[in-house]
Structure formats: structure tokens, C-alpha cells
Design an enzyme around this catalytic site. Structure first.
Site, mmCIF file in Angstrom:
data_model
loop_
_atom_site.group_PDB
_atom_site.id
_atom_site.type_symbol
_atom_site.label_atom_id
_atom_site.label_comp_id
_atom_site.label_asym_id
_atom_site.label_seq_id
_atom_site.Cartn_x
_atom_site.Cartn_y
_atom_site.Cartn_z
ATOM 1 N N GLU A 182 40.858 33.774 39.762
ATOM 2 C CA GLU A 182 41.026 34.558 38.865
ATOM 3 C C GLU A 182 40.272 35.929 38.498
ATOM 4 O O GLU A 182 39.159 35.993 38.428
ATOM 5 C CB GLU A 182 41.300 33.849 37.575
ATOM 6 C CG GLU A 182 41.669 34.663 36.342
ATOM 7 C CD GLU A 182 41.509 34.126 34.974
ATOM 8 O OE1 GLU A 182 40.955 32.825 34.966
ATOM 9 O OE2 GLU A 182 42.026 34.713 33.995
ATOM 10 N N ASP A 194 24.159 35.462 30.929
ATOM 11 C CA ASP A 194 24.550 36.829 30.520
ATOM 12 C C ASP A 194 23.448 36.912 29.430
ATOM 13 O O ASP A 194 23.095 36.193 28.366
ATOM 14 C CB ASP A 194 25.834 36.515 29.620
ATOM 15 C CG ASP A 194 26.373 37.756 28.641
ATOM 16 O OD1 ASP A 194 25.828 38.827 28.753
ATOM 17 O OD2 ASP A 194 27.274 37.912 27.949
ATOM 18 N N ILE A 195 22.917 38.140 29.483
ATOM 19 C CA ILE A 195 21.668 38.413 28.567
ATOM 20 C C ILE A 195 22.058 39.751 27.827
ATOM 21 O O ILE A 195 22.386 40.662 28.465
ATOM 22 C CB ILE A 195 20.117 38.498 28.886
ATOM 23 C CG1 ILE A 195 20.109 37.157 30.118
ATOM 24 C CG2 ILE A 195 19.157 38.686 28.223
ATOM 25 C CD1 ILE A 195 18.920 37.609 31.041
ATOM 26 N N ASP A 196 22.180 39.587 26.451
ATOM 27 C CA ASP A 196 22.617 40.641 25.847
ATOM 28 C C ASP A 196 21.508 41.160 24.772
ATOM 29 O O ASP A 196 21.240 40.388 24.074
ATOM 30 C CB ASP A 196 23.833 40.452 24.962
ATOM 31 C CG ASP A 196 24.538 41.565 24.627
ATOM 32 O OD1 ASP A 196 23.977 42.251 24.001
ATOM 33 O OD2 ASP A 196 25.861 41.358 24.474
ATOM 34 N N CYS A 250 15.382 49.628 17.985
ATOM 35 C CA CYS A 250 17.017 49.804 17.854
ATOM 36 C C CYS A 250 17.578 48.638 17.510
ATOM 37 O O CYS A 250 16.961 47.572 17.304
ATOM 38 C CB CYS A 250 17.679 49.987 19.248
ATOM 39 S SG CYS A 250 16.642 50.880 20.709
ATOM 40 N N SER A 265 25.047 45.660 33.010
ATOM 41 C CA SER A 265 26.275 45.189 32.303
ATOM 42 C C SER A 265 26.891 46.670 31.998
ATOM 43 O O SER A 265 28.309 46.644 31.551
ATOM 44 C CB SER A 265 26.288 44.364 31.087
ATOM 45 O OG SER A 265 25.802 45.242 30.023
ATOM 46 N N GLY A 266 26.246 47.705 32.103
ATOM 47 C CA GLY A 266 26.983 48.833 31.809
ATOM 48 C C GLY A 266 26.512 49.469 30.368
ATOM 49 O O GLY A 266 26.884 50.638 30.213
ATOM 50 N N ARG A 267 25.975 48.744 29.668
ATOM 51 C CA ARG A 267 25.625 49.150 28.179
ATOM 52 C C ARG A 267 24.412 48.510 28.057
ATOM 53 O O ARG A 267 23.326 49.296 27.751
ATOM 54 C CB ARG A 267 26.907 48.644 27.240
ATOM 55 C CG ARG A 267 26.714 49.458 25.938
ATOM 56 C CD ARG A 267 27.824 48.913 24.825
ATOM 57 N NE ARG A 267 27.862 49.825 23.762
ATOM 58 C CZ ARG A 267 28.634 49.665 22.853
ATOM 59 N NH1 ARG A 267 29.542 48.578 22.870
ATOM 60 N NH2 ARG A 267 28.793 50.375 21.918
ATOM 61 N N VAL A 315 22.251 42.524 30.769
ATOM 62 C CA VAL A 315 22.429 42.164 32.364
ATOM 63 C C VAL A 315 23.146 40.741 32.495
ATOM 64 O O VAL A 315 23.072 40.107 31.739
ATOM 65 C CB VAL A 315 21.134 42.294 32.962
ATOM 66 C CG1 VAL A 315 20.565 43.412 32.891
ATOM 67 C CG2 VAL A 315 20.089 41.017 32.396
ATOM 68 N N HIS A 316 23.760 40.619 33.732
ATOM 69 C CA HIS A 316 24.305 39.644 33.971
ATOM 70 C C HIS A 316 23.771 38.906 35.349
ATOM 71 O O HIS A 316 23.119 39.736 36.057
ATOM 72 C CB HIS A 316 26.025 39.685 34.508
ATOM 73 C CG HIS A 316 26.755 40.313 33.177
ATOM 74 N ND1 HIS A 316 27.767 40.986 33.338
ATOM 75 C CD2 HIS A 316 26.204 40.238 31.922
ATOM 76 C CE1 HIS A 316 28.147 41.356 32.070
ATOM 77 N NE2 HIS A 316 27.185 40.804 31.203
ATOM 78 N N LEU A 325 33.577 36.726 33.287
ATOM 79 C CA LEU A 325 32.563 37.700 33.150
ATOM 80 C C LEU A 325 32.881 38.923 33.808
ATOM 81 O O LEU A 325 33.511 39.028 34.736
ATOM 82 C CB LEU A 325 31.518 37.014 33.655
ATOM 83 C CG LEU A 325 29.753 37.675 33.498
ATOM 84 C CD1 LEU A 325 29.589 37.597 32.018
ATOM 85 C CD2 LEU A 325 28.547 37.022 34.508
#
Ligand code: SF4
Ligand SMILES: [Zn+2]
Lengths: 512, 426
Positions: free
Chosen positions: B50, B115-117, B128, B166-168, B171-172, B318
């Protein structure tokens, strides 16, 4: 197996010794004898009773604690299932013989397989309880019988060589207290793929290297149990496929479906009171009639104007359960979210879907049921930024104390609650909180569901009984939570049926 | 270069103009396809996978699937998604999921993902909050990658862990070993829990509790953290500087030590020395309560915080590598875990930068190459695309990705050889 109304003949000789040679079974062979229908039913009901005890004890106690063991043992004895290994001990026998007990263990297990193979949910429940039962029965076996059992069922696991033990030394020792307390040279250590010892991996009680788990003999139950689970879930899948044949048997069908419905309590998803709650009532009800978990979520939502997924699910389904309509729910969540960082447009795109989903209007169209206490307590613990979960389970006791103080609970009461929390009786702690906030000495029900809490509270408040504002310390001793735990919980089923009818007039207690 | 840096400033409004260029000339379709087809022997591996796309105005299309690289390419270049997510490999083609009997359409396998955010660290970051990151707190991601990468390899025996920015703000990780892709949901959650040390939500103060015996995995993790802790947490985050932050730390040590330290800190203002004091104060005989307090503080402040729910489900979507982050414009690029210390999220190219770089005047040799291509028109688009991305700062990240895919291919060939050798022996 065959079912008949005739009396069964005793199966004899080798087959019997082979099948019932050990007091614990892996249930690899189905019964081959004819089973009278009357026996069929009593066996099944008694095993179901045992499994329900297993479930209830598992919620109230740590699964390896002394009380758990004691209580489960006594239930096994009362219901005449095989207990440890009496056959060899030649105890004077009254009641059924050891052979009869083992036969009953065997047959009843297979009957419940038939009843519990039909849906994913039923299978999961059945496997879980059977595993807990098996774990217990294996654990209490004398070491000699444990080895017998392994041999009898041909279970062999790779053992670690002495050289490997020396090489891994301190790492093995630090991975599990069972290893650190015995001399490592004298200890059998097994090496299995980590997938076969998930419970130990999950609890970080095993040393892992290159995908293998190193398991001390004391923990062998984990791998045996894993085998047990794998076989049972395969067997259930197979049984499910052959079930249509059985279902055409008009003698068995009603019995089986009755059995499989027996385990689920009220699920609070069908609301008789739908639409009878107004949004304006929620604030006041959240302090008077919501259990602590929902009161927290409500407050967090009002303060943050946001809840993360876990919170939205737990609280949203609860609200659905107390009678909010889909339209009300959408209005409720939208109004709150747009006070925060989410604008109406974003809300409709990102959140409305999941709310409709909860009401089964979107996606798979499954009607989600509100979470039970067990689900809240055992699954998906809150992490950073989350407000869901059960405060009795997931809050620091110190913070819980502060919260309760701020809700004006008298300090004797708070101490009682905290004692129950310490003993890990979360639902009893919650019940105590109910009693304290409703001015009761004994709430008279056994709590298993946040919506049940709500219904009980509304019942009390709505029936016009006065609720004392300041609560005196109840007289009940604090030292008997354990006894209390098992007692009323047995009657859960009956108390829940009462609630269903009590819901009918919930609106009368509202302020507006 | 200076001029380029300013040109790279990304304006979300330009995204619709840039995406067609990006998907036509830069997106590494061929490596991407090689990754997701896993050797190509089992066709359903790619065909039943998918994909889901986020389009303009947050329109979300799920259950997309493609039978070949070409088909995937064509569709992506047609709809130019703002974001691409990858889901599971299903029992049937996802784009036909409505036509199969309900209940039979099931997720069969997927990479084990993490997923680490950074938002999950808000209670231990002072620099921050929420979606913001800076080079200070990025250290937390550096630590996370090292701890998890080691454990996945050495403890669980996985060999193919793809790390992606992840772009922001996070990391994944995609664990791509066959054994990992086939894990059950129970096994996934067991692995995730083994790897989770920080527990509890807003209502928990002390989020790490170590048992008396410290498990080898925790030891290894502490080894990683101790390389960063003083410089990162004590100096840069200054967790022992202000009264407020000191109180937060002291809430994590046993009562008696807390008192001693409070008087101690009265005279000692230097944060590094304060930390030393703390460490020596909590040193206690084995088995005594609170003996691990210093370690627990280190873990609470630095240990990776996983979103366990993402890892648990086989069916969880993801964000795909090389998808663009619509808010920052940065590309989700792979991170080489061996050089994680050098990875700088602020140096990750934005879509506007690499699109600009495409138009840079060409050096002589490239023109020559182009002339060669003109003679040899056999596979023009693919070649041109390779030449295109090599001109941009995306090149080195595509290289990391390529190396990852190649390593997997080599391992697969090795397996096949072993198998055929075995067969010959019989
Ligand atoms: S025991 Fe049940 S109702 Fe009470 S707070 Fe916990 S989850 Fe909620
Ligand atoms: Zn920062």
C-alpha cells in the site's frame, strides 16, 4: 469427538495411559470417545467458570503472587480439575478420581475450543485465559514433573554449552535474577529465537544476542507457553474451518453460542439513553459522575483544547457510551479543538473522520465499544503528552494524592485509596473513590467499566438520594482488600444486568 | 554558494510548482523500486504494497498500489503528491481492496518501523518546544539512532536498518530484514517494549525506574549516553543551572540525597561540578533503594522516546523516504548510522534548493556526457535522471540509500548461493 446421549464406555489400556499420563496436558489429541450431552454441558460450564476466575484474578493480582496462586489453586480444586499431581501422591480419594479429573480437563478444553473459535475476539480471550491457566499449572508443578512433562510431550530446546556460558558470563548474570542467584555452571540455559520468548523479551528479563534469547531453566515456562499458544491458535483456526458442520447440529448450536456469549459482560455500546445527555451537562457531570480517568481527560481537554489519539479514543468512546449522539460528539470536539491550534477546516479534515469512525460511520464500520477498565489499565499506557489511561494505575502516587486533595477527599480516604493502589488493586481504588465521592460505605457493585461507574453514579444521584458533601472515613478495615477483590467480582455478571435497566432514566439527574 | 543558500529558502506556496520537477527529474525511483521489491522473486512484495498520498488541501488517498516501477512513476508524476506514505504488504492488491470479500483483505507483512519525534522530549528540552528543533536538541536524535541501531543489530540480529530523517523534527527507522518484515504484531510490540525505558505520561515525574540488576541492554545504552551527557545535558541544556531546572532533576533522587544536594548546590554553582556531586552522592551500596538514581536521570533526559503504537501495528503507515516535508520543504533523506554524528538536519536540502541546483550552468564535461547520451538513446529518462540528481546536493543522500539497497542485494545473493550449494551437496 462424538456426542451422544448414551452413557460413555470407559476407554481403556494404553490409550488412557498415553492420553492422561500426566496431570498437565498439551491437548494435542482430541477426545475420541462418545460424550453424553449432559456431561458435555456441565464440563463446558465448569471450565468456563474456571477460565473466568483466571481472568478475574489476573486483573486483581500479579500473576505469580502468592494470593493469585492460592486462589486459583482453590478454584481448580473446587471445580474438580486436576490439581498438581495427586495421582502419584496416592491421596485418599473422595469425589472424582484423578482419571476422571484429567478426562474432564481434556474434554472440556476441546468443547470450549468449539465455542470459542468463531471470531477473533473470542479466540483471543480463550487463548489468553487458557495460557494463564496453563502457566499457573505448569509453575506449581514439582521440578521432576516439569521435566516429565517436557519429555512426555517431546519438547526439546537447544542448550548452551559450558564454553558459551563462560564467554557470556556477566551478561547472562545481569539479564535475569534467576541466573544471578545460582551458579551459572550448574544452570541449564536454553538458546531459542527471540520470537519464541516474547514475554521475557518484552519484560527485558533475558539476554539477547544476534536474535537469540538465552533462557535460564527457571523461565522455561515461557518457551513452553509459547509452544502452547502457537499450537492452540493454529488448532482454533482449523476448528473454525470445520465448524459449519457442527453448527448444523441443532442440539449443539444453541449450547455453543450460549457458551461463547457467556464471557462478555455488558459492553456499553448499545445505548438506551442515546440522545438524553445534553452538552451543557458534561462539565458538571464530569465532576459528579465521571470516574477519575474521564474526569482527567475532560479537564485536560478543556485546558489544552486538544487530546492526542489515545485520549480521544478513550474519552470519545466513553462519551458515546453515556449517550452522546454522533452530531453532539462532533459539535463537542470541534468546539473545543478550535479554541486551540486547530481551525474548523483542519478539524473537519483531520479529526472529524476519526470521530465518525468511533460511531461506525466511516471506514470499516465497526461499532467501537467503550473501553473497559481492564483495557484502559492493561493496554496502551500513556506516554509524553498523553492524558489517557487509568489514574490509579498510571499516575505517580504523589500526584494522585495531590489531585485527590484538590477534589476535597478527606485524607483518611486518600490513604485508603493509596493503599489499594500500592497493592495494585486499581479498580478497587476507583471503587473506593466512588464510595468517597458518593458518601457510601459500600458501593455495592464490582467495578469493571468506566461507563458502569457513570451509570451507577447517575443511578444514585438521580434517585434523589442525598449525597453528602463532606465524607466521613468509612469504617471498613483497610487490611482486607484482597478478600474483597474476589468476592464481589464473581457477581459481576448479575450486577451488570441490573445496570442495563437502570440506564433508562438518566436525564432526571441533569441540572438543566 | 552564498547565493544558492538564500535561494534555497523555502516557501510552502511554491510547492505545487516544484513537485512536478522533483518527481520528474530527481526522485530516485529506480533505487526506491529495488528497495521495495526485495529481490523481485515474490512479485506480491511490491504489487500488494500500500502507498498512500496526501494531495493539496490535505486530501488523503489510501490503498494505492502499483504493478511495476513504471506504473508507480507515472502515477506519482501525474498527481504530484505533497506527501507519500508507505503501508503494509497486503493479501490482495490494495487498489482492489473493495472487490475482495471483507475480512479476507489483510495486512501480511511490513518492515518493523520506529518513529522518534522530538515533541516527545518536551519535558526535558529547555531550548525549544513542540515542532521546533535546534542543533542542541538534535543531539537527542543522534543518541537515539546510536542506541537503537546497536540494539537492533547486536541484540536482535537485524542487519538492514534504514534510518531516515523525517524532514522536520524526528527520525524514522525501517528494519528491512525478512525476519523483521514477517514479525507478528505481538512480536513487534515486544521488541518495542524491550527498547522502551522511559515510561509514563504527564502525570508521572520519575519516568525511568531501573531494577537492581542492570540489564546488558541498558548498560550498552548508558555507554552511548555517557559519551554525550555532560556536554549535552549538563552544559548545553544547563539542566543544573537555574533553580527551576535543578528542582526538576532533584525530584528524581531519593529524599535524603535531595536534602544534602540542596545545601551542596548552595555553594557550588558550576553545573558540571554539581553533576559530579550528584553522582557521588547517589553512589550507594548494592541493593539499596535509589542506587541507580544518576543513571535514571541520564536515561530520563536522553534515552530515545519511541512512539510504541507506530511500531506495534503491521498496518501502520509511515512517511516514505524521499518524500518532501510540506512545511519545511526538506526531503526525507536517509541517514548513515555510521556517520550519525556528522548528520545535520539543517543541511538537508529543501526541494527549492535542489530544483535550483538543477538549473546551474553546466560544466564542460557534463555537456560531453550529454552528447554521448544523444548517440545512445536506449534508456534516456533513467540516465538523465541519474545525471540530474548527481548535480544536486541530494546526491550524497541517494548514495547512502543506494549503499543500503546494495548491501541488502548482496546479502540476498549470499543466501541464494548458500541454498544452491546446499542443494548440490545432496
Ligand atoms: S478503574 Fe476504571 S473507571 Fe476507574 S479510573 Fe481506572 S479505568 Fe477509569
Ligand atoms: Zn532545541
Amino acid at each position: 469427538m462424538e456426542f451422544s446421549r448414551k452413557k460413555h464406555k470407559k476407554v481403556t489400556g494404553d490409550y488412557q495411559a498415553e492420553l492422561y499420563g500426566h496431570c498437565l496436558q498439551f491437548y494435542s489429541q482430541p477426545p475420541l470417545e462418545n460424550i453424553p450431552l449432559s456431561e458435555f454441558e456441565t464440563f463446558a460450564i465448569e471450565r468456563l467458570k474456571l477460565l473466568k476466575t483466571v481472568e478475574n484474578l489476573g486483573v486483581s493480582y500479579v500473576k505469580t503472587s502468592d494470593l493469585y496462586i492460592k486462589k486459583l489453586d482453590s478454584e481448580i480444586k473446587t471445580l474438580n480439575f486436576p490439581y498438581r499431581s495427586e495421582m502419584e501422591e496416592k491421596k485418599p480419594q473422595t469425589g472424582p478420581s484423578e482419571y476422571e479429573k484429567r478426562r474432564k480437563d481434556h474434554i472440556s478444553h476441546f468443547i470450549l475450543r468449539l465455542a470459542y473459535c468463531q471470531t477473533e475476539d473470542l479466540r483471543r480471550w480463550f487463548i489468553q485465559q487458557e495460557m494463564d491457566l496453563f502457566r499457573h499449572r505448569f509453575n506449581v508443578l514439582h521440578p521432576k514433573y516439569k521435566n516429565d512433562f517436557l519429555r512426555h510431550n517431546n519438547l526439546k530446546y537447544e542448550k548452551l554449552s559450558d564454553e558459551d556460558k563462560r564467554r557470556l558470563g556477566s551478561k547472562l548474570i545481569n539479564s535475569n535474577s534467576a541466573i544471578s542467584s545460582t551458579k551459572i555452571e550448574e544452570l541449564e540455559i536454553y538458546k531459542v529465537p527471540f520470537q519464541d520468548a516474547l514475554d521475557l523479551v518484552r519484560a527485558r528479563k533475558v539476554f539477547l544476542q544476534e536474535g537469540f534469547a538465552f533462557i535460564p531453566h527457571q523461565e522455561i515456562v515461557t518457551i513452553v507457553l509459547n509452544d502452547f499458544r502457537t499450537r492452540l491458535s493454529k488448532a482454533l483456526a482449523l476448528t473454525a474451518r470445520s465448524l459449519p458442520v457442527l453448527q448444523s447440529d441443532e442440539r449443539l448450536q444453541p449450547l455453543l453460542s450460549h457458551l461463547s456469549h457467556a464471557y462478555v459482560g455488558q459492553d456499553y455500546s448499545i445505548q438506551k439513553n442515546i440522545g438524553k445527555v445534553s452538552l451543557e451537562q458534561i462539565d458538571s457531570m464530569s465532576t459528579s459522575s465521571f470516574p477519575l480517568c474521564m474526569r482527567h481527560l475532560h479537564r485536560a481537554l478543556r485546558e489544552q483544547h486538544h487530546l492526542r489519539h489515545g485520549g480521544r479514543m478513550q474519552y470519545g468512546l466513553f462519551l458515546k457510551g453515556i449517550g452522546l449522539t454522533l452530531e453532539q460528539a462532533l459539535q463537542f470536539w470541534r468546539a473545543e479543538f478550535i479554541k486551540g491550534k486547530v481551525d474548523a477546516d483542519k478539524f473537519d479534515k483531520a479529526y472529524a473522520y476519526s470521530i465518525r469512525h468511533m460511531f461506525g460511520k466511516e471506514g470499516k464500520r465497526t461499532d467501537y465499544t467503550p473501553y473497559s477498565c481492564m483495557k484502559v489499565i492493561l493496554s496502551n499506557p500513556p506516554s509524553q503528552g498523553d492524558y489517557h489511561g487509568c489514574p490509579f494505575r498510571h499516575s505517580d502516587p504523589e500526584l494522585l494524592k495531590q489531585k485527590l486533595q484538590s477534589y476535597k477527599i478527606p485524607s483518611t480516604g486518600i490513604n485508603q485509596v493509596l493503599d489499594l493502589v500500592k497493592g495494585m488493586h486499581y479498580q478497587l481504588a476507583c471503587q473506593k473513590y466512588f464510595e468517597l465521592t458518593h458518601g457510601l460505605d459500600d458501593c455495592g457493585f464490582s467495578l469493571s467499566h468506566p461507563n458502569q461507574y457513570f451509570v451507577e453514579s447517575q443511578k444514585l444521584l438521580g434517585s434523589g438520594r442525598e449525597v453528602k458533601k463532606e465524607v466521613e472515613a468509612p469504617q471498613k478495615g483497610q487490611s482486607t482488600p484482597a478478600l474483597k477483590a474476589a468476592g464481589p467480582r464473581d457477581s459481576t455478571a448479575s450486577s451488570q444486568t441490573d445496570e442495563a435497566s437502570a440506564v433508562e432514566d438518566p436525564g432526571s439527574s441533569g441540572k438543566e | 554558494m552564498l547565493k544558492l543558500a538564500s535561494a534555497s529558502e523555502y516557501d510552502p506556496a511554491s510547492l505545487p510548482d516544484l513537485l512536478p520537477l522533483y518527481y520528474r527529474r530527481l526522485f530516485p525511483f529506480s533505487q526506491y523500486y529495488r528497495w521495495l521489491s526485495y529481490g523481485g522473486v515474490v512479485k506480491s512484495c511490491f504489487q500488494n504494497r500500500e502507498f498512500s498520498f496526501t494531495l493539496k488541501d490535505d486530501i488523503y488517498v489510501r490503498y494505492q498500489s502499483f504493478s511495476s516501477q513504471g506504473e508507480l512513476e507515472k502515477e506519482i508524476q501525474k498527481i504530484n503528491p505533497y506527501k507519500i506514505d508507505i503501508g503494509a504488504v497486503f493479501s490482495h492488491r490494495p487498489n482492489q481492496h473493495n472487490t475482495v470479500k471483507s475480512g479476507t483483505f489483510q495486512a501480511l507483512e511490513k518492515e518493523l518501523v520506529f518513529d522518534i519525534d522530538m515533541t516527545d522530549y518536551d519535558d526535558v528540552r529547555r531550548c525549544c518546544s513542540a515542532a521546533d528543533i535546534c542543533s542542541k536538541c538534535w543531539t537527542l536524535m543522534t543518541i537515539a539512532i546510536q542506541i537503537l541501531d546497536r540494539a537492533l543489530r547486536e541484540d536482535f540480529g537485524f542487519k538492514h536498518c534504514l534510518w531516515v530523517y523525517s524532514g522536520r523534527r524526528g527520525v524514522h527507522c525501517w528494519v528491512c530484514d525478512e525476519a523483521a518484515r514477517k514479525l507478528s504484531a505481538t512480536a513487534r510490540s515486544a521488541v518495542a517494549e524491550y527498547l522502551s525505558l522511559v515510561k509514563g505520561g504527564e502525570d508521572t515525574i520519575k519516568k525511568v525506574q531501573l531494577p537492581d540488576l542492570i540489564h546488558p541492554f541498558v548498560m550498552e545504552s548508558l555507554n552511548v549516553i555517557s559519551r554525550y551527557f555532560v556536554d549535552y545535558a549538563v552544559v548545553k541544556q544547563d539542566i543544573l543551572g537555574s533553580k527551576e531546572s535543578v528542582d526538576k532533576v532533584l525530584a528524581l533522587v531519593p529524599e535524603d540525597v535531595k536534602k544534602e544536594l540542596k545545601t551542596d548546590f548552595h555553594n557550588e554553582k558550576n553545573p558540571v561540578k554539581r553533576w559530579d556531586r550528584l553522582v557521588s552522592h547517589v553512589e550507594r551500596p548494592q541493593g539499596k533503594k535509589g542506587q541507580h538514581a544518576a543513571k535514571e536521570i541520564m536515561l530520563q533526559y536522553c534515552y530515545p522516546r519511541l512512539d510504541v503504537n507506530v511500531s506495534k501495528g503491521v498496518n501502520h503507515l509511515l512517511k516514505s523516504p524521499f518524500s518532501v516535508h510540506p512545511k519545511t520543504g526538506r526531503i526525507s533523506v536517509p541517514i548513515d548510522p555510521r556517520e550519525v554524528d556528522q548528520f545535520d538536519p539543517f543541511a538537508v536540502p529543501t526541494i527549492s534548493l535542489i530544483c535550483q541546483e538543477l538549473d546551474r550552468p553546466r560544466a564542460g564535461e557534463e555537456e560531453e556526457e550529454e552528447a554521448k547520451d544523444k548517440e545512445n538513446e536506449s534508456a534516456p529518462t533513467e540516465k538523465r535522471r541519474v545525471r540530474d540528481y548527481k548535480k544536486t546536493s541530494l546526491a550524497k543522500y541517494v548514495r547512502v540509500f543506494e549503499q543500503f539497497v546494495e548491501k541488502m542485494e548482496r546479502a540476498r545473493r549470499g543466501e541464494l548461493l548458500k541454498k544452491s550449494d546446499l542443494q548440490r551437496d545432496f
